[in-house]
Design a protein around this motif. Structure first.
Motif, PDB file in Angstrom:
ATOM      1  N   SER A 175       6.326  75.874  66.315  1.00 43.02           N
ATOM      2  CA  SER A 175       5.693  74.876  67.179  1.00 43.02           C
ATOM      3  C   SER A 175       6.752  74.090  67.920  1.00 43.02           C
ATOM      4  N   ILE A 176       6.338  73.393  68.964  1.00 40.51           N
ATOM      5  CA  ILE A 176       7.261  72.571  69.741  1.00 40.51           C
ATOM      6  C   ILE A 176       7.778  71.413  68.902  1.00 40.51           C
ATOM      7  N   ASP A 177       6.967  70.918  67.967  1.00 40.85           N
ATOM      8  CA  ASP A 177       7.405  69.804  67.113  1.00 40.85           C
ATOM      9  C   ASP A 177       8.532  70.234  66.182  1.00 40.85           C
ATOM     10  N   ILE A 178       8.405  71.430  65.615  1.00 42.96           N
ATOM     11  CA  ILE A 178       9.456  71.935  64.731  1.00 42.96           C
ATOM     12  C   ILE A 178      10.740  72.151  65.515  1.00 42.96           C
ATOM     13  N   TYR A 179      10.594  72.685  66.734  1.00 44.07           N
ATOM     14  CA  TYR A 179      11.764  72.892  67.593  1.00 44.07           C
ATOM     15  C   TYR A 179      12.425  71.552  67.934  1.00 44.07           C
ATOM     16  N   ALA A 180      11.613  70.539  68.268  1.00 41.72           N
ATOM     17  CA  ALA A 180      12.140  69.219  68.620  1.00 41.72           C
ATOM     18  C   ALA A 180      12.890  68.598  67.448  1.00 41.72           C
ATOM     19  N   ASP A 181      12.350  68.768  66.235  1.00 39.35           N
ATOM     20  CA  ASP A 181      13.033  68.247  65.043  1.00 39.35           C
ATOM     21  C   ASP A 181      14.391  68.921  64.860  1.00 39.35           C
ATOM     22  N   ALA A 182      14.417  70.237  65.045  1.00 33.90           N
ATOM     23  CA  ALA A 182      15.672  70.975  64.904  1.00 33.90           C
ATOM     24  C   ALA A 182      16.674  70.546  65.972  1.00 33.90           C
ATOM     25  N   LEU A 183      16.178  70.293  67.164  1.00 29.39           N
ATOM     26  CA  LEU A 183      17.033  69.856  68.269  1.00 29.39           C
ATOM     27  C   LEU A 183      17.630  68.476  67.968  1.00 29.39           C
ATOM     28  N   CYS A 184      16.814  67.592  67.434  1.00 33.30           N
ATOM     29  CA  CYS A 184      17.287  66.242  67.076  1.00 33.30           C
ATOM     30  C   CYS A 184      18.339  66.303  65.972  1.00 33.30           C
ATOM     31  N   ARG A 185      18.116  67.161  64.985  1.00 31.54           N
ATOM     32  CA  ARG A 185      19.102  67.296  63.909  1.00 31.54           C
ATOM     33  C   ARG A 185      20.425  67.836  64.446  1.00 31.54           C
ATOM     34  N   ALA A 186      20.325  68.790  65.363  1.00 31.22           N
ATOM     35  CA  ALA A 186      21.538  69.360  65.945  1.00 31.22           C
ATOM     36  C   ALA A 186      22.312  68.307  66.735  1.00 31.22           C
ATOM     37  N   TYR A 187      21.574  67.471  67.465  1.00 31.41           N
ATOM     38  CA  TYR A 187      22.261  66.427  68.231  1.00 31.41           C
ATOM     39  C   TYR A 187      22.886  65.386  67.302  1.00 31.41           C
ATOM     40  N   ARG A 188      22.192  65.081  66.214  1.00 30.40           N
ATOM     41  CA  ARG A 188      22.737  64.132  65.243  1.00 30.40           C
ATOM     42  C   ARG A 188      24.042  64.651  64.654  1.00 30.40           C
ATOM     43  N   ASP A 189      24.077  65.945  64.333  1.00 26.35           N
ATOM     44  CA  ASP A 189      25.244  66.533  63.672  1.00 26.35           C
ATOM     45  C   ASP A 189      26.368  66.882  64.640  1.00 26.35           C
ATOM     46  N   TYR A 190      26.009  67.303  65.855  1.00 26.70           N
ATOM     47  CA  TYR A 190      27.026  67.835  66.773  1.00 26.70           C
ATOM     48  C   TYR A 190      27.036  67.152  68.138  1.00 26.70           C
ATOM     49  N   GLY A 191      26.300  66.053  68.266  1.00 26.82           N
ATOM     50  CA  GLY A 191      26.213  65.402  69.572  1.00 26.82           C
ATOM     51  C   GLY A 191      27.560  64.994  70.136  1.00 26.82           C
ATOM     52  N   TYR A 192      28.509  64.669  69.257  1.00 30.68           N
ATOM     53  CA  TYR A 192      29.822  64.242  69.744  1.00 30.68           C
ATOM     54  C   TYR A 192      30.518  65.347  70.538  1.00 30.68           C
ATOM     55  N   LEU A 193      30.195  66.602  70.235  1.00 33.59           N
ATOM     56  CA  LEU A 193      30.801  67.707  70.968  1.00 33.59           C
ATOM     57  C   LEU A 193      30.336  67.731  72.417  1.00 33.59           C
ATOM     58  N   ALA A 194      29.095  67.285  72.653  1.00 27.94           N
ATOM     59  CA  ALA A 194      28.565  67.276  74.010  1.00 27.94           C
ATOM     60  C   ALA A 194      29.259  66.237  74.880  1.00 27.94           C
ATOM     61  N   GLN A 195      29.924  65.261  74.255  1.00 26.05           N
ATOM     62  CA  GLN A 195      30.627  64.224  75.006  1.00 26.05           C
ATOM     63  C   GLN A 195      32.038  64.644  75.390  1.00 26.05           C
ATOM     64  N   MET A 196      32.461  65.818  74.947  1.00 24.51           N
ATOM     65  CA  MET A 196      33.817  66.285  75.240  1.00 24.51           C
ATOM     66  C   MET A 196      33.828  67.097  76.536  1.00 24.51           C
ATOM     67  N   PRO A 236      35.489  79.563  59.218  1.00 23.52           N
ATOM     68  CA  PRO A 236      34.956  78.552  58.291  1.00 23.52           C
ATOM     69  C   PRO A 236      33.426  78.547  58.307  1.00 23.52           C
ATOM     70  N   GLU A 237      32.833  78.313  57.169  1.00 18.27           N
ATOM     71  CA  GLU A 237      31.379  78.350  57.060  1.00 18.27           C
ATOM     72  C   GLU A 237      30.729  77.298  57.956  1.00 18.27           C
ATOM     73  N   SER A 238      31.362  76.133  58.099  1.00 25.13           N
ATOM     74  CA  SER A 238      30.790  75.080  58.943  1.00 25.13           C
ATOM     75  C   SER A 238      30.769  75.494  60.410  1.00 25.13           C
ATOM     76  N   LEU A 239      31.790  76.218  60.858  1.00 26.25           N
ATOM     77  CA  LEU A 239      31.826  76.702  62.236  1.00 26.25           C
ATOM     78  C   LEU A 239      30.794  77.810  62.436  1.00 26.25           C
ATOM     79  N   ARG A 240      30.674  78.684  61.433  1.00 24.90           N
ATOM     80  CA  ARG A 240      29.675  79.749  61.494  1.00 24.90           C
ATOM     81  C   ARG A 240      28.260  79.148  61.611  1.00 24.90           C
ATOM     82  N   THR A 241      28.001  78.110  60.814  1.00 27.91           N
ATOM     83  CA  THR A 241      26.696  77.452  60.851  1.00 27.91           C
ATOM     84  C   THR A 241      26.428  76.834  62.219  1.00 27.91           C
ATOM     85  N   TYR A 242      27.450  76.198  62.778  1.00 22.91           N
ATOM     86  CA  TYR A 242      27.303  75.575  64.097  1.00 22.91           C
ATOM     87  C   TYR A 242      26.955  76.603  65.160  1.00 22.91           C
ATOM     88  N   VAL A 243      27.693  77.697  65.204  1.00 27.22           N
ATOM     89  CA  VAL A 243      27.460  78.739  66.212  1.00 27.22           C
ATOM     90  C   VAL A 243      26.050  79.315  66.076  1.00 27.22           C
TER      91      VAL A 243
END
Length: 271
Positions: free
Chosen positions: A6-27, A73-80
């Motif tokens: 659903s769009i709600d599940i996708y939105a939640d996943a998107l928010c979590r991704a921004y919370r965890d990796y949003g700083y990368l978007a500022q680079m 690294p597992e953290s990089l694999r997870t991010y990708v």
């Protein structure tokens, strides 16, 4: 939504991704080293990329196919993998048998007289024609009183929305951080208005309305992730019901993120 139930599940996943990796978007890549972005990466990522055995070609595999090497690294694999799971599908949609898409596009383009499209490259011409129809349709359906073109530049999209594809009757707010761009857009607007009063426009069936002279307002304002509140206030200023729409063509840098943040934080009707 692609890959999600659903769009709600996708939105939640998107928010979590921004919370965890949003700083990368500022680079910004051009400032990566001079601004110390490298030191902001997780230490294990730095060590992995800085290892003499690391092959730069691996970055191409990561970015194009989410393929990571065994020693990654597992953290990089997870991010990708997470970034690829969130992306929209990029496969082309094929037309149904017997449907002539090129003819449909040509019909859309001929609805907008050429004198609205002066100064555009063929690529921008096609983008403005298609996007203006979509924006106008959304504005009509959501009852927007104002359309804010963020990062308006020379105002190509703004003018088409205001004068050539304007069944929504919404007023246009053209916003750019560069006063030279805003001034250039104003000059183009003045030239367009003169043409609209002329015989060619009348022969094309264009009906002049004095309200057209005030349909577009230009504003110079820096927009980033810290100024979204000011952007929302500007967009809804002097609108009784506060219904406005945010849009942008080639909203590069922080603009796309700022537009979406403004939409989420404000009472904007559409984006």
């Amino acid at each position: 939504m692609y890959g999600y139930d659903s769009i709600d599940i996708y939105a939640d996943a998107l928010c979590r991704a921004y919370r965890d990796y949003g700083y990368l978007a500022q680079m910004h890549i051009v400032d990566f080293f001079v601004s110390g972005h490298w030191k902001q990466l997780p230490l294990e990522w730095q060590e992995y990329f800085d290892n003499e055995d690391f092959d730069i070609a691996e970055l191409i595999d990561m970015a194009s196919a989410a393929t990571v090497a065994p020693g990654c690294p597992e953290s990089l694999r997870t991010y990708v993998q997470q970034m690829f799971a969130l992306q929209f599908p990029r496969t082309k949609t094929r037309a149904k048998p017997g449907v002539d898409i090129s003819n449909q596009k040509q019909q859309h383009q001929t609805q907008i007289p050429k004198y609205f499209l002066g100064g555009m490259s063929p690529k921008k011409h096609a983008e403005v024609v298609e996007l203006s129809q979509l924006i106008n349709s959304v504005a009509v359906n959501t009852g927007c009183r104002r359309i804010a073109d963020v990062g308006a530049g020379q105002g190509y999209l703004t003018r088409v929305l205001a004068y050539a594809n304007s069944s929504s009757k919404a007023e246009l707010l053209a916003i750019d951080h560069d006063w030279k761009q805003a001034r250039g857009a104003e000059k183009y607007q003045e030239s367009t208005l003169k043409r609209l009063k002329g015989p060619r426009a009348r022969s094309d069936g264009f009906e002049w309305d004095d309200s057209l002279t005030s349909r577009i307002t230009h504003d110079v304002q820096a927009i980033d992730m810290q100024t979204t509140g000011a952007l929302g206030d500007l967009c809804k200023k002097n609108i009784d019901d506060g219904r406005f729409m945010l849009c942008g063509l080639h909203a590069c840098g922080d603009l796309s993120s700022a537009v979406l943040k403004t939409f989420a934080e404000s009472d904007a009707a559409a984006v």
